[in-house]
Motif scaffolding. Structure first.
Motif, PDB file in Angstrom:
ATOM      1  N   GLU A 134       0.845  -1.192   0.000  1.00 21.07           N
ATOM      2  CA  GLU A 134       0.000   0.000   0.000  1.00 21.07           C
ATOM      3  C   GLU A 134       0.878   1.239   0.000  1.00 21.07           C
ATOM      4  OE1 GLU A 134      -3.614   1.904   2.713  1.00 21.07           O
ATOM      5  OE2 GLU A 134      -2.281   0.368   3.541  1.00 21.07           O
ATOM      6  N   LYS A 135       0.565   2.182  -0.891  1.00 20.54           N
ATOM      7  CA  LYS A 135       1.326   3.422  -0.931  1.00 20.54           C
ATOM      8  C   LYS A 135       0.838   4.366   0.154  1.00 20.54           C
ATOM      9  CE  LYS A 135       2.746   7.206  -3.980  1.00 20.54           C
ATOM     10  NZ  LYS A 135       2.615   7.813  -5.316  1.00 20.54           N
ATOM     11  N   MET A 136       1.764   4.830   0.961  1.00 25.21           N
ATOM     12  CA  MET A 136       1.455   5.789   2.015  1.00 25.21           C
ATOM     13  C   MET A 136       2.185   7.091   1.727  1.00 25.21           C
ATOM     14  SD  MET A 136      -0.226   6.467   4.752  1.00 25.21           S
ATOM     15  CE  MET A 136      -0.787   4.853   5.309  1.00 25.21           C
ATOM     16  N   THR A 137       1.510   8.193   1.968  1.00 25.94           N
ATOM     17  CA  THR A 137       2.123   9.507   1.790  1.00 25.94           C
ATOM     18  C   THR A 137       2.083  10.264   3.107  1.00 25.94           C
ATOM     19  OG1 THR A 137       0.045  10.591   1.174  1.00 25.94           O
ATOM     20  CG2 THR A 137       1.337   9.590  -0.605  1.00 25.94           C
ATOM     21  N   ALA A 138       2.916  11.279   3.200  1.00 23.07           N
ATOM     22  CA  ALA A 138       2.956  12.076   4.424  1.00 23.07           C
ATOM     23  C   ALA A 138       1.611  12.758   4.662  1.00 23.07           C
ATOM     24  CB  ALA A 138       4.067  13.123   4.322  1.00 23.07           C
ATOM     25  N   SER A 139       0.976  13.238   3.578  1.00 20.89           N
ATOM     26  CA  SER A 139      -0.313  13.916   3.727  1.00 20.89           C
ATOM     27  C   SER A 139      -1.409  12.944   4.180  1.00 20.89           C
ATOM     28  CB  SER A 139      -0.718  14.581   2.416  1.00 20.89           C
ATOM     29  OG  SER A 139      -0.797  13.621   1.374  1.00 20.89           O
ATOM     30  N   ARG A 140      -1.366  11.715   3.643  1.00 22.08           N
ATOM     31  CA  ARG A 140      -2.365  10.725   4.060  1.00 22.08           C
ATOM     32  C   ARG A 140      -2.144  10.316   5.504  1.00 22.08           C
ATOM     33  NH1 ARG A 140      -3.142   4.552   1.879  1.00 22.08           N
ATOM     34  NH2 ARG A 140      -5.030   4.111   3.076  1.00 22.08           N
ATOM     35  N   MET A 141      -0.891  10.167   5.894  1.00 25.33           N
ATOM     36  CA  MET A 141      -0.570   9.834   7.274  1.00 25.33           C
ATOM     37  C   MET A 141      -1.101  10.908   8.224  1.00 25.33           C
ATOM     38  SD  MET A 141       0.918   7.508   9.160  1.00 25.33           S
ATOM     39  CE  MET A 141       2.232   6.646   8.301  1.00 25.33           C
ATOM     40  N   ALA A 142      -0.990  12.167   7.788  1.00 30.90           N
ATOM     41  CA  ALA A 142      -1.494  13.275   8.605  1.00 30.90           C
ATOM     42  C   ALA A 142      -3.006  13.226   8.725  1.00 30.90           C
ATOM     43  CB  ALA A 142      -1.052  14.599   8.003  1.00 30.90           C
ATOM     44  N   ARG A 143      -3.680  12.823   7.616  1.00 31.96           N
ATOM     45  CA  ARG A 143      -5.143  12.723   7.662  1.00 31.96           C
ATOM     46  C   ARG A 143      -5.589  11.619   8.600  1.00 31.96           C
ATOM     47  NH1 ARG A 143      -4.701  13.344   2.025  1.00 31.96           N
ATOM     48  NH2 ARG A 143      -5.156  11.125   1.691  1.00 31.96           N
ATOM     49  N   ILE A 144      -4.839  10.521   8.624  1.00 32.42           N
ATOM     50  CA  ILE A 144      -5.207   9.382   9.461  1.00 32.42           C
ATOM     51  C   ILE A 144      -4.916   9.648  10.931  1.00 32.42           C
ATOM     52  CG2 ILE A 144      -4.713   6.948   9.973  1.00 32.42           C
ATOM     53  CD1 ILE A 144      -4.068   6.613   6.961  1.00 32.42           C
ATOM     54  N   HIS A 145      -3.720  10.120  11.204  1.00 28.36           N
ATOM     55  CA  HIS A 145      -3.267  10.270  12.590  1.00 28.36           C
ATOM     56  C   HIS A 145      -3.286  11.709  13.096  1.00 28.36           C
ATOM     57  CE1 HIS A 145      -2.006   6.075  12.608  1.00 28.36           C
ATOM     58  NE2 HIS A 145      -1.380   6.294  11.460  1.00 28.36           N
ATOM     59  N   GLY A 146      -3.568  12.656  12.187  1.00 29.95           N
ATOM     60  CA  GLY A 146      -3.535  14.060  12.583  1.00 29.95           C
ATOM     61  C   GLY A 146      -2.130  14.632  12.405  1.00 29.95           C
ATOM     62  N   LYS A 147      -2.056  15.928  12.161  1.00 26.31           N
ATOM     63  CA  LYS A 147      -0.753  16.572  11.972  1.00 26.31           C
ATOM     64  C   LYS A 147      -0.034  16.705  13.304  1.00 26.31           C
ATOM     65  CE  LYS A 147       1.398  20.575   9.752  1.00 26.31           C
ATOM     66  NZ  LYS A 147       1.168  21.841   9.034  1.00 26.31           N
ATOM     67  N   PRO A 148       1.239  16.274  13.386  1.00 25.73           N
ATOM     68  CA  PRO A 148       1.972  16.354  14.657  1.00 25.73           C
ATOM     69  C   PRO A 148       2.141  17.795  15.131  1.00 25.73           C
ATOM     70  CG  PRO A 148       3.129  14.989  13.046  1.00 25.73           C
ATOM     71  CD  PRO A 148       2.043  15.699  12.302  1.00 25.73           C
ATOM     72  N   ASP A 149       2.161  17.976  16.430  1.00 23.95           N
ATOM     73  CA  ASP A 149       2.461  19.287  17.007  1.00 23.95           C
ATOM     74  C   ASP A 149       3.977  19.352  17.205  1.00 23.95           C
ATOM     75  OD1 ASP A 149       2.701  21.619  18.381  1.00 23.95           O
ATOM     76  OD2 ASP A 149       1.440  21.040  20.084  1.00 23.95           O
ATOM     77  N   TYR A 150       4.656  19.960  16.240  1.00 24.28           N
ATOM     78  CA  TYR A 150       6.118  19.973  16.270  1.00 24.28           C
ATOM     79  C   TYR A 150       6.683  20.791  17.430  1.00 24.28           C
ATOM     80  CZ  TYR A 150       5.782  17.900  11.636  1.00 24.28           C
ATOM     81  OH  TYR A 150       5.491  17.067  10.591  1.00 24.28           O
ATOM     82  N   LYS A 151       5.860  21.663  18.013  1.00 28.32           N
ATOM     83  CA  LYS A 151       6.316  22.471  19.144  1.00 28.32           C
ATOM     84  C   LYS A 151       6.110  21.762  20.483  1.00 28.32           C
ATOM     85  CE  LYS A 151       5.553  26.914  16.848  1.00 28.32           C
ATOM     86  NZ  LYS A 151       4.843  28.223  16.907  1.00 28.32           N
ATOM     87  N   ALA A 152       5.406  20.639  20.452  1.00 26.65           N
ATOM     88  CA  ALA A 152       5.158  19.885  21.684  1.00 26.65           C
ATOM     89  C   ALA A 152       6.456  19.266  22.192  1.00 26.65           C
ATOM     90  CB  ALA A 152       4.129  18.796  21.419  1.00 26.65           C
ATOM     91  N   PRO A 153       6.520  18.914  23.473  1.00 23.48           N
ATOM     92  CA  PRO A 153       7.738  18.290  24.004  1.00 23.48           C
ATOM     93  C   PRO A 153       8.074  16.993  23.287  1.00 23.48           C
ATOM     94  CG  PRO A 153       6.288  18.989  25.778  1.00 23.48           C
ATOM     95  CD  PRO A 153       5.503  19.134  24.518  1.00 23.48           C
ATOM     96  N   CYS A 154       9.325  16.682  23.228  1.00 26.13           N
ATOM     97  CA  CYS A 154       9.809  15.424  22.643  1.00 26.13           C
ATOM     98  C   CYS A 154       9.153  14.246  23.356  1.00 26.13           C
ATOM     99  CB  CYS A 154      11.328  15.403  22.794  1.00 26.13           C
ATOM    100  SG  CYS A 154      12.085  13.792  22.596  1.00 26.13           S
ATOM    101  N   SER A 155       8.729  13.248  22.602  1.00 23.17           N
ATOM    102  CA  SER A 155       8.108  12.070  23.209  1.00 23.17           C
ATOM    103  C   SER A 155       9.172  11.142  23.795  1.00 23.17           C
ATOM    104  CB  SER A 155       7.289  11.310  22.166  1.00 23.17           C
ATOM    105  OG  SER A 155       8.143  10.724  21.196  1.00 23.17           O
ATOM    106  N   ARG A 156       8.742  10.267  24.668  1.00 23.12           N
ATOM    107  CA  ARG A 156       9.679   9.326  25.277  1.00 23.12           C
ATOM    108  C   ARG A 156      10.278   8.383  24.233  1.00 23.12           C
ATOM    109  NH1 ARG A 156      11.184   7.838  30.193  1.00 23.12           N
ATOM    110  NH2 ARG A 156      11.930   5.715  30.525  1.00 23.12           N
ATOM    111  N   SER A 157       9.461   7.972  23.264  1.00 28.55           N
ATOM    112  CA  SER A 157       9.969   7.075  22.220  1.00 28.55           C
ATOM    113  C   SER A 157      11.038   7.779  21.379  1.00 28.55           C
ATOM    114  CB  SER A 157       8.823   6.589  21.333  1.00 28.55           C
ATOM    115  OG  SER A 157       8.181   7.670  20.695  1.00 28.55           O
TER     116      SER A 157
END
Length: 216
Positions: free
Chosen positions: A110-133
């Motif tokens: 299945e072809k995945m794109t960055a825009s589709r990933m954003a639609r599925i999971h929502g656009k990341p908050d790049y200003k949010a604190p770094c995650s533990r992972s």
């Protein structure tokens, strides 16, 4: 994705049943095929519930290792459609759902794109604190910080990374450490998990039983 069934009188029907099938009016043939479709749908749903393929094998686990039942929604939206009172199609009304089901049924990529990933999971908050992972990944890659004054460096702790880096910054540094470029699209391999269908002999046996019930 769809399962198409066209009655084949030569496989399991005796001569009398063949004649009965040919003599059925259109409305009864539609009832027969609809009933057969509902039976096939019930079998598909049972396989999904049991996480088993058409041949009785356990579904291939997710590549991510994530637990939980797979394909749960695909069984809910299956519907039987009869064309020209001669052909049964068991399929999904929604085209996208049908494509997903076809991919799961037969496998592929299945072809995945960055825009589709954003639609599925929502656009990341790049200003949010770094995650533990992210912090763990950075530490595993050898991310370092300055040791006091001078040019000496030490490996940063997970807690320290989380406290000082944003989500966006951590992702950027991680890409640099891994020497990777940002991908705009990529292929996701999908293992086949065939849940829909039956062998021809079983279908024809079911057809014969339904025909017998219609003629009582």
């Amino acid at each position: 994705m769809q399962l198409s069934i066209k009655p084949n009188a030569k496989q399991a029907l005796n001569l009398k049943q063949q004649m009965q099938l040919l003599a059925l009016p259109a409305n009864k043939r539609i009832r027969l095929l609809k009933t057969l479709g509902r039976q096939q749908r019930a079998k598909a749903r049972k396989r999904i519930q049991a996480q088993k393929t058409v041949t009785g094998e356990t579904f291939t686990p997710r590549a991510s290792g994530k637990k939980g039942k797979m394909l749960k929604k695909l069984g809910r939206t299956l519907e039987p459609y009869v064309k020209n009172a001669k052909r049964l199609e068991l399929k999904h009304k929604n085209v996208l759902t049908g494509r997903i089901a076809a991919l799961q049924q037969g496998g592929g990529s299945e072809k995945m794109t960055a825009s589709r990933m954003a639609r599925i999971h929502g656009k990341p908050d790049y200003k949010a604190p770094c995650s533990r992972s992210q912090a763990k990944a950075l530490r595993a890659e050898g991310y370092k910080v300055k040791r006091g004054k001078g040019n000496r460096y030490r490996r940063a702790s997970i807690k320290e990374i989380m406290a000082t880096l944003s989500h966006g910054k951590a992702g950027f540094i991680l890409q640099k450490l891994r020497n990777k470029t940002v991908k705009t699209n990529w292929q996701i391999p999908v293992q086949a998990r065939p849940f829909l269908g039956d062998n021809a002999q079983a279908v024809q046996r079911d057809l014969a039983k339904i025909l017998q019930q219609l003629n009582r």
